[in-house]
Motif scaffolding. Structure first.
Motif, short mmCIF file in Angstrom:
data_model
loop_
_atom_site.label_atom_id
_atom_site.label_comp_id
_atom_site.label_asym_id
_atom_site.label_seq_id
_atom_site.Cartn_x
_atom_site.Cartn_y
_atom_site.Cartn_z
N GLU A 81 67.08 33.79 71.78
CA GLU A 81 67.38 34.25 70.43
C GLU A 81 66.47 33.58 69.39
OE1 GLU A 81 71.49 34.14 69.29
OE2 GLU A 81 71.06 35.11 67.35
N LYS A 82 66.22 32.29 69.60
CA LYS A 82 65.36 31.55 68.67
C LYS A 82 63.94 32.14 68.60
CE LYS A 82 64.39 27.07 68.72
NZ LYS A 82 64.41 25.72 69.34
N THR A 118 68.45 40.61 76.27
CA THR A 118 67.44 40.62 75.19
C THR A 118 67.58 41.86 74.32
OG1 THR A 118 65.89 39.17 76.33
CG2 THR A 118 64.94 40.71 74.75
N LEU A 121 70.25 41.24 71.83
CA LEU A 121 69.77 40.38 70.74
C LEU A 121 68.89 41.18 69.77
CD1 LEU A 121 68.77 37.16 72.75
CD2 LEU A 121 70.65 37.35 71.09
N GLU A 124 71.02 43.07 67.47
CA GLU A 124 71.62 42.20 66.44
C GLU A 124 70.62 41.83 65.36
OE1 GLU A 124 74.76 41.95 66.15
OE2 GLU A 124 74.84 43.06 68.05
N LEU A 125 69.38 41.55 65.80
CA LEU A 125 68.35 41.11 64.85
C LEU A 125 67.64 42.27 64.15
CD1 LEU A 125 66.85 38.26 67.07
CD2 LEU A 125 67.98 37.92 64.86
#
Ligand code: NCD
Ligand code: ZN
Length: 331
Positions: A81-82, A118, A121, A124-125
């Motif tokens: 995520e980072k 992934t 994620l 979400e992003l």
């Protein structure tokens, strides 16, 4: 109309390579386009923010002064995520290749389920997922068989922006209207050719690409969607340069080189069908709206005057080399 001026034309799927090839082809794209979505299938692939940023610098320096926005992508793998959060401001999306399905796609995804953490994620992003949608089935069926994977992802991740790259079948066109979060690009060559042009007579390696060109009814459905400027469809050349020695040989590499000739041929095509008014949306407006991007100001003028497609650009043979076309770029 005998001329047209396009505002901020965009190529939403482009291979620029690296090194000397990048130096040869990047200025040609920058000459015609305000920006392009840059594919990450280098060797090794562009799969970290660091590689992405340094590749971007090399592209910008290869384009010299010509203002051209490279919209960067990362090669899909499972990212933390980072890493994704750090990359987000610098990329337009992440390109997913099934493992080994096309040029330089080794290390791609083996099973879509493995990719889901992934993908989740990314949803979400708010990072778009760009997909090379082919399975390892019989070559003419590869896109068709992948359509169920698109449906599965589109349903499971309803807020994910998904782009079906370089669609080649009428069924992919139909899918666009069934899922709000599905978009697509289509190439120049898939609007023009069928498998007959590749292998129906003498084999033409310069028209050999992945996905392979399909049937006349597929080409016609793609063309109808493009000419009507279907709001979820954008132009993406998939211009994929290979040196002449890698095309005119036994074991021809897949990829058609069209970047420098794409706009004049599109103008001729839209003109022939009385649809020039829709070209602006197809080559820019749809992408600007769907991706919410703001490309650099660039106006590109085209006139209806015959021009010759060069035999070569550096060491690369373009589609329709040496042939006359009815429109040209005003330099
Ligand atoms: C592309 C390439 O050469 O990188 N080749 C192709 O036939 N289109 C890869 C790809 O987009 O599949
Ligand atoms: Zn491609």
């Amino acid at each position: 109309m005998n001329q047209i001026t396009l505002s901020k034309p965009l190529d939403m799927h482009l291979h620029l390579r690296d090194g000397q090839m990048l130096e040869t082809v990047a200025p040609l794209s920058a000459n015609s386009f305000a920006g392009a979505v840059i594919m990450p299938n280098l060797v090794p692939p562009v799969d970290s923010l660091e590689k992405c940023l340094s590749y971007r610098e090399r592209i910008i320096s290869a384009c010299a002064a010509n203002n051209f926005e490279p919209y960067m992508t990362l090669f899909f793998k499972n990212y933390a995520e980072k890493e994704l959060a750090a990359a987000k401001p610098h990329i337009i999306g992440i390109k997913l290749y099934p493992d080994g399905i096309t040029t330089n796609s080794q290390g791609g995804v083996k099973a879509i389920e493995d990719a889901e953490p992934t993908i989740e994620l990314m949803q979400e992003l708010g990072i778009p997922l760009l997909v090379h949608g082919e399975t390892a089935d019989f070559v003419m069926d590869r896109e068709e068989k992948f359509l169920s994977v698109y449906q599965q992802i589109a349903k499971k991740f309803p807020r994910l922006h998904i782009v079906m790259e370089h669609i080649t079948t009428r069924h992919a066109v139909a899918l666009l209207d069934r899922f709000e979060n599905l978009f697509a690009t289509v190439t120049l060559h898939h609007l023009l050719i069928t498998l007959d042009d590749v292998a129906g007579g003498m084999l033409n390696p310069h028209l050999f690409c992945k996905p392979i060109a399909k049937r006349p009814e597929d080409r016609d459905a793609l063309l109808e969607a493009a000419l009507s400027a279907h709001p979820k469809l954008s132009f993406g050349s998939d211009s994929a340069p290979h040196p002449q020695s890698k095309k005119e040989c036994c074991g021809c590499a897949a990829g058609v080189f069209t970047a420098p000739i794409a706009l004049p041929i599109l103008a001729a095509l839209f003109d022939r069908h009385g649809k020039l008014d829709n070209l602006q949306s197809f080559v820019s407006g749809n992408a600007v709206r769907n991706y919410r991007i703001n490309p650099p100001e660039k106006e590109v003028a085209l006139v209806k005057e015959p021009s010759l497609i060069p035999e070569k650009y550096g060491d690369v043979v373009p589609m329709w080399a040496g042939q006359e076309i009815s429109w040209r770029l005003v330099s």
